[in-house]
Design an enzyme around this catalytic site. Structure first.
Site, PDB file in Angstrom:
ATOM      1  N   GLU A 124       0.832  -1.232  -0.082  1.00 40.26           N
ATOM      2  CA  GLU A 124       0.023  -0.051  -0.038  1.00 40.26           C
ATOM      3  C   GLU A 124       0.983   1.164   0.063  1.00 40.26           C
ATOM      4  O   GLU A 124       1.765   1.366   0.602  1.00 40.26           O
ATOM      5  CB  GLU A 124      -0.823   0.091   0.959  1.00 40.26           C
ATOM      6  CG  GLU A 124      -1.861   1.095   1.265  1.00 40.26           C
ATOM      7  CD  GLU A 124      -2.891   1.044   2.315  1.00 40.26           C
ATOM      8  OE1 GLU A 124      -3.850   1.968   2.351  1.00 40.26           O
ATOM      9  OE2 GLU A 124      -2.777   0.151   3.385  1.00 40.26           O
ATOM     10  N   GLY A 125       0.466   2.156  -0.805  1.00 45.09           N
ATOM     11  CA  GLY A 125       1.190   3.634  -0.758  1.00 45.09           C
ATOM     12  C   GLY A 125       0.343   4.680  -0.709  1.00 45.09           C
ATOM     13  O   GLY A 125      -0.648   4.425   0.184  1.00 45.09           O
ATOM     14  N   THR A 126       0.856   5.856  -0.908  1.00 47.28           N
ATOM     15  CA  THR A 126      -0.064   6.948  -0.762  1.00 47.28           C
ATOM     16  C   THR A 126      -1.278   7.048  -1.292  1.00 47.28           C
ATOM     17  O   THR A 126      -2.426   7.277  -0.955  1.00 47.28           O
ATOM     18  CB  THR A 126       0.953   8.336  -0.937  1.00 47.28           C
ATOM     19  OG1 THR A 126       2.285   8.210  -0.338  1.00 47.28           O
ATOM     20  CG2 THR A 126       0.254   9.474  -0.618  1.00 47.28           C
ATOM     21  N   TYR A 127      -1.072   6.879  -2.673  1.00 49.51           N
ATOM     22  CA  TYR A 127      -2.337   6.967  -3.604  1.00 49.51           C
ATOM     23  C   TYR A 127      -3.008   5.604  -3.984  1.00 49.51           C
ATOM     24  O   TYR A 127      -4.035   5.567  -4.465  1.00 49.51           O
ATOM     25  CB  TYR A 127      -1.979   7.594  -4.941  1.00 49.51           C
ATOM     26  CG  TYR A 127      -1.446   9.036  -4.826  1.00 49.51           C
ATOM     27  CD1 TYR A 127      -2.449  10.111  -4.459  1.00 49.51           C
ATOM     28  CD2 TYR A 127      -0.275   9.376  -4.748  1.00 49.51           C
ATOM     29  CE1 TYR A 127      -2.132  11.380  -3.951  1.00 49.51           C
ATOM     30  CE2 TYR A 127       0.259  10.891  -4.335  1.00 49.51           C
ATOM     31  CZ  TYR A 127      -0.665  11.627  -3.945  1.00 49.51           C
ATOM     32  OH  TYR A 127      -0.425  13.020  -4.184  1.00 49.51           O
ATOM     33  N   ASP A 156      12.934   7.063 -11.123  1.00 55.23           N
ATOM     34  CA  ASP A 156      12.701   6.454  -9.723  1.00 55.23           C
ATOM     35  C   ASP A 156      13.271   4.937  -9.874  1.00 55.23           C
ATOM     36  O   ASP A 156      12.522   3.998  -9.487  1.00 55.23           O
ATOM     37  CB  ASP A 156      11.308   6.314  -9.338  1.00 55.23           C
ATOM     38  CG  ASP A 156      11.023   5.930  -7.971  1.00 55.23           C
ATOM     39  OD1 ASP A 156      12.166   6.170  -7.209  1.00 55.23           O
ATOM     40  OD2 ASP A 156       9.883   5.551  -7.507  1.00 55.23           O
ATOM     41  N   ASP A 186       6.561   0.422 -11.953  1.00 57.85           N
ATOM     42  CA  ASP A 186       6.311   1.681 -11.209  1.00 57.85           C
ATOM     43  C   ASP A 186       7.011   2.791 -11.885  1.00 57.85           C
ATOM     44  O   ASP A 186       7.829   3.541 -11.543  1.00 57.85           O
ATOM     45  CB  ASP A 186       7.086   1.643  -9.800  1.00 57.85           C
ATOM     46  CG  ASP A 186       6.228   2.767  -8.743  1.00 57.85           C
ATOM     47  OD1 ASP A 186       5.485   3.345  -9.205  1.00 57.85           O
ATOM     48  OD2 ASP A 186       6.629   2.503  -7.672  1.00 57.85           O
TER      49      ASP A 186
END
Length: 667
Positions: free
Chosen positions: A336-339, A449, A467
Site C-alpha cells: 500500500e502506498g500514498t495513492y 525512480d 512503477d
C-alpha cells in the site's frame, strides 16, 4: 447572299405562333434558341439586306400584298434581331462601379422599351425627355459565330449600347415601307426583352449542364475493368452471379449504362483468425495468451472482419471481457502506498495471476497525476524489459490498473542469494536494465525512480522496469522538472543540489548505484538526508572541482561544501571481484556532470557486456534476451544453501576434531 432556309422559316413560324404574347410558351423559346445555335453553316443568315435583294431571294416586294409584306418584314425583323441580340449576349459583361452607375440611368434603361412603343400620333416630348430615347445599334451575326456557342443563347447578357439621339426631327411616315420599318423597331425592342428573359432562364440550366459535362467527360468505356465483391449468392450452375448495378437503361446520375463497370459477386469464405493475429489486431500484450474458447468466440464476432476502428476495437475487447471489474478476482494484498494499493489477483479470462493496482479517486481532485502519467506512458511502451499494462478499469471511486504479475523484485532477489550474486547474472540483469532504459529514452520517457524495488525479476530471470508513477515524457526543448524525485540513495548530486534542468542522464546515475549494489551486496550511498547523502558522495568520489564540474560548483546550494576538500576513495577496493571493464563502466555511470555520463544505448555496447550484446543484438523489442542462444541464468547460491553449507562445514569440523581426540587418546 443565299436563299432563306426552310429551317429558319419553321423557327420563325414557331416564334409567331404564340399570338400576341409569345413569352407565355417558355419551351418554344428554348427550342428556338437551340435551333438557332445548332444550325449548320448551310443555313445562312437572313438579314435586312437579303430582304431588299430581290434577285438573291427570288421573291420581290411587289409580288406580295401589303399585309403579307408587313407580316413578312415583321417576321424577318424578329428573327434577325433575336440572332443579333444573341451576338450581344456573347460579349463580355462590363461591370460598372457603384459610383459610376446612377440610379437615374438605371431607370432610363428600364423604361427604354416602353418609350419605343409610342404611336406615331404621340405628342412631341420635351427637350429633357428626348434624352431618354435609346436607339439600339444592331449588328449582323454570322452562322459561324452561332456555331461556336453550344446552345446558341449564352448565359450572360449585356445591355445594348445606348446612343442617345437628340434629333428634333419628327416626320410622319406615309408609306407602308416606313410603317414596316417602324414595326421592325418595335420588334427589335421585343427581341431584346426576349433575349434577356431566355438568358436568365438558361443561366441556371447551363450551369447544371456544365457540371454534368464536366463529370461525364471523365468517363470512358472500358471492357478490361471489373470489380469483384464478396457475396454468399451463387447461380444455378454453381458459378458466381454477375450483377448489374442498375436495373434500367436510365441511371440515377444520367450516365449511360455502357459506362458502368460490371460487378461480379463471388462467394465469401469465412476467415479464421489465429491467436497471434488477434493479439496483433487488437494490440494485446505478447505475454497475454487467450484461451481457445475466446479465440473461437472472436472468430464468430462480425466486428473482427470489419475495418478496425477505435469503436470496433473497443467492441471486440468488450466481447472478450476487458474493461470489466468482474473479469478479475482479488486475492491478497501485496502493498500500500500514498495513492494506491496493490493486490494479487487472478484473471478469469486467462486463469493467470495479475497485479491489481487500485488508485483511489478523490471526488474533487479526481485521479492523481502520477496515475495519469503511468497510464499514458505504459500504454505506448511495448518491450520485453518493461512491465506490461494489460487492462484499465475505471469506476466512480477507483481506477484499477491491471499489470502482469511478477512475484519478486531485484531487492528480494539479492536478499535471497545472501547478496552474493553470480557475476554472469549481474551482467545479464545489467544488460536487460540498460536495454529497457534505452527503449524508454529513445521514446523520450524518463523513469526518474530507479531502485532495486522497482525492478521486477520473473521466475525465468527476466528483468522488467516497473512503477512508472514518477516517470514523465521529456519534451523538446528541455523543461524544468521537480527535484523531489528518485529515492534518496539513488539520487544524482545535481538533483540533490536542486537542479531541475535534467534529461535522460538522471536515470544513469541510478544504474551505477544499482550495479555497485549487485556486486557488493550493499547500498553505495545510504544517506538519511540530502546533506548526508551529498557528504557520502563527496567523500567517496572526491570533492567537485570548478574547472571540471562547473555545473555542480556554480549551484548556490554548493557553497557550504566549497571549502571542504575530499580525496576520492577508490571503489575498486570495495568491490574486488569486478574486472577492469566493469569498474570502467561503473565510473562512467557515476559522473558529477550529467552530460559526461554514458547513455543507455552506448552502455549496452561496452566491453563489459560484449559477450551478451553479440548474442542479443538481433532480437526484437518484444523478445526476451533469454530467447537468444547461449543466454541463461545461472543458479544462485541461496541463503538456505549457505546455511546448510555452514552446518555441513561445522559437522565436518566436529568429526575431524573427534577423530583427532580419539587417535591421541588411543596413542
Amino acid at each position: 447572299m443565299t436563299a432563306y432556309s426552310p429551317a429558319d422559316s419553321n423557327a420563325e413560324a414557331r416564334l409567331l405562333s404564340g399570338g400576341s404574347d409569345p413569352i407565355s410558351d417558355t419551351e418554344n423559346l428554348l427550342d428556338l434558341a437551340y435551333e438557332v445555335g445548332t444550325s449548320s453553316s448551310d443555313n445562312t443568315r437572313y438579314d435586312r439586306e437579303s430582304e431588299n435583294d430581290e434577285e438573291e431571294i427570288g421573291v420581290g416586294w411587289e409580288d406580295t400584298t401589303s399585309s403579307s409584306l408587313n407580316k413578312r418584314m415583321c417576321k424577318s425583323a424578329t428573327f434577325h434581331d433575336f440572332c443579333d441580340d444573341s451576338e450581344y449576349s456573347r460579349r463580355p459583361v462590363t461591370t460598372l462601379h457603384e459610383e459610376d452607375f446612377d440610379e437615374e440611368e438605371e431607370d432610363e434603361f428600364e423604361d427604354a422599351s416602353d418609350r419605343r412603343n409610342l404611336d406615331e400620333d404621340d405628342v412631341e416630348y420635351e427637350d429633357e425627355d428626348d434624352e431618354d430615347d435609346i436607339v439600339v445599334e444592331e449588328e449582323e451575326i454570322t452562322p459561324e459565330d452561332i456555331e461556336h456557342s453550344p446552345t446558341g443563347v449564352t448565359t450572360q447578357t449585356t445591355p445594348p449600347s445606348n446612343n442617345t439621339s437628340k434629333s428634333k426631327k419628327k416626320k410622319k411616315r406615309k408609306s407602308d415601307e416606313e410603317d414596316g420599318l417602324r414595326k421592325m423597331k418595335k420588334s427589335s425592342t421585343f427581341a431584346s426583352f426576349l433575349n434577356m428573359f431566355v438568358s436568365r432562364r438558361r443561366s441556371g440550366r447551363d450551369s447544371g449542364e456544365r457540371l454534368m459535362s464536366r463529370s461525364t467527360c471523365m468517363l470512358r468505356p472500358s471492357i478490361s475493368l471489373s470489380v469483384v465483391q464478396e457475396s454468399m449468392i451463387l447461380g444455378s450452375d454453381g458459378e458466381s452471379v454477375e450483377v448489374s448495378p442498375c436495373t434500367s437503361d436510365q441511371t440515377p446520375t444520367g450516365v449511360p449504362p455502357r459506362y458502368i463497370v460490371n460487378v461480379k459477386m463471388r462467394q465469401k469464405t469465412a476467415r479464421k483468425w489465429s491467436e497471434e493475429e488477434i493479439q496483433k489486431r487488437l494490440s494485446l500484450p505478447a505475454d497475454l495468451r487467450l484461451p481457445v474458447a475466446v479465440v473461437d468466440k472472436l472468430n464468430r464476432t462480425p466486428t473482427l472482419d470489419q475495418p478496425l476502428t477505435r469503436k470496433n476495437r473497443r467492441a471486440s475487447l468488450s466481447e472478450i471481457g476487458f474493461g470489466k471489474l468482474e473479469t478479475y478476482e482479488k486475492l491478497d494484498k501485496l502493498g500500500e502506498g500514498t495513492y494506491a494499493t496493490v493486490f494479487r489477483g487472478r484473471s478469469i479470462l486467462t486463469n493467470k495471476f495479475v497485479a491489481l493496482k487500485e488508485i483511489r479517486l478523490e471526488q474533487e481532485e479526481g485521479a492523481p497525476c502520477t496515475a495519469i502519467r503511468e497510464v499514458s506512458l505504459l500504454r505506448n511502451l511495448r518491450h520485453a524489459n518493461v512491465v506490461t499494462l494489460h487492462d484499465i478499469i475505471h469506476t466512480d471511486r477507483l481506477l484499477t490498473l491491471v499489470f502482469e504479475y511478477v512475484d519478486r523484485d531485484l531487492k528480494q532477489y539479492m536478499d535471497s542469494c545472501n547478496n552474493a550474486m553470480q557475476m554472469n547474472n549481474i551482467r545479464l540483469f545489467l544488460y536487460q536494465l540498460l536495454r529497457g532504459l534505452a527503449y524508454c529514452h529513445q521514446r523520450r520517457v524518463l523513469h526518474r525512480d530507479l531502485k532495486p524495488q522497482n525492478l521486477l525479476i520473473t521466475a525465468k530471470g527476466e528483468l522488467k522496469l516497473a512503477d512508472f508513477g514518477l516517470a514523465r515524457a521529456k519534451s523538446v526543448p528541455t523543461k524544468t522538472y521537480s527535484n523531489e524525485v528518485v529515492t534518496l540513495w539513488y539520487r544524482p548530486p545535481d538533483v540533490l543540489l536542486g537542479s531541475t534542468d535534467y534529461s535522460t542522464h538522471i536515470d544513469m546515475w541510478g544504474v551505477g548505484c544499482i550495479l555497485f549494489e549487485m556486486i557488493a551486496g550493499r547500498a553505495l550511498f545510504p544517506g538519511g538526508t540530502p546533506t548526508e547523502q551529498l557528504g557520502l558522495i563527496f567523500r567517496t568520489l572526491g570533492s567537485p572541482r570548478p574547472d571540471r564540474h562547473p555545473t555542480i560548483c556554480e549551484k548556490p546550494t554548493f557553497y557550504p561544501y566549497a571549502n571542504r576538500h575530499y580525496n576520492p576513495d577508490p571503489l575498486c577496493r570495495q568491490i574486488p571481484r569486478i574486472d577492469a571493464h566493469g569498474f570502467e563502466l561503473l565510473m562512467k555511470f557515476l559522473q558529477y556532470e550529467g552530460k559526461d555520463r554514458v547513455s543507455a544505448a552506448e552502455a549496452v555496447k561496452h566491453p563489459f557486456l560484449r559477450t551478451i550484446a553479440v548474442k542479443c543484438c538481433h532480437l526484437r523489442d518484444e523478445q526476451s534476451v533469454l530467447e537468444a542462444d547461449g543466454i541463461h541464468i545461472e543458479r544462485e547460491l541461496l541463503a538456505s544453501d549457505h546455511h546448510h553449507s555452514s552446518r555441513r562445514h561445522h559437522r565436518g569440523t566436529l568429526v575431524k576434531d573427534k577423530y583427532r581426540m580419539h587417535s591421541s587418546h588411543h596413542t
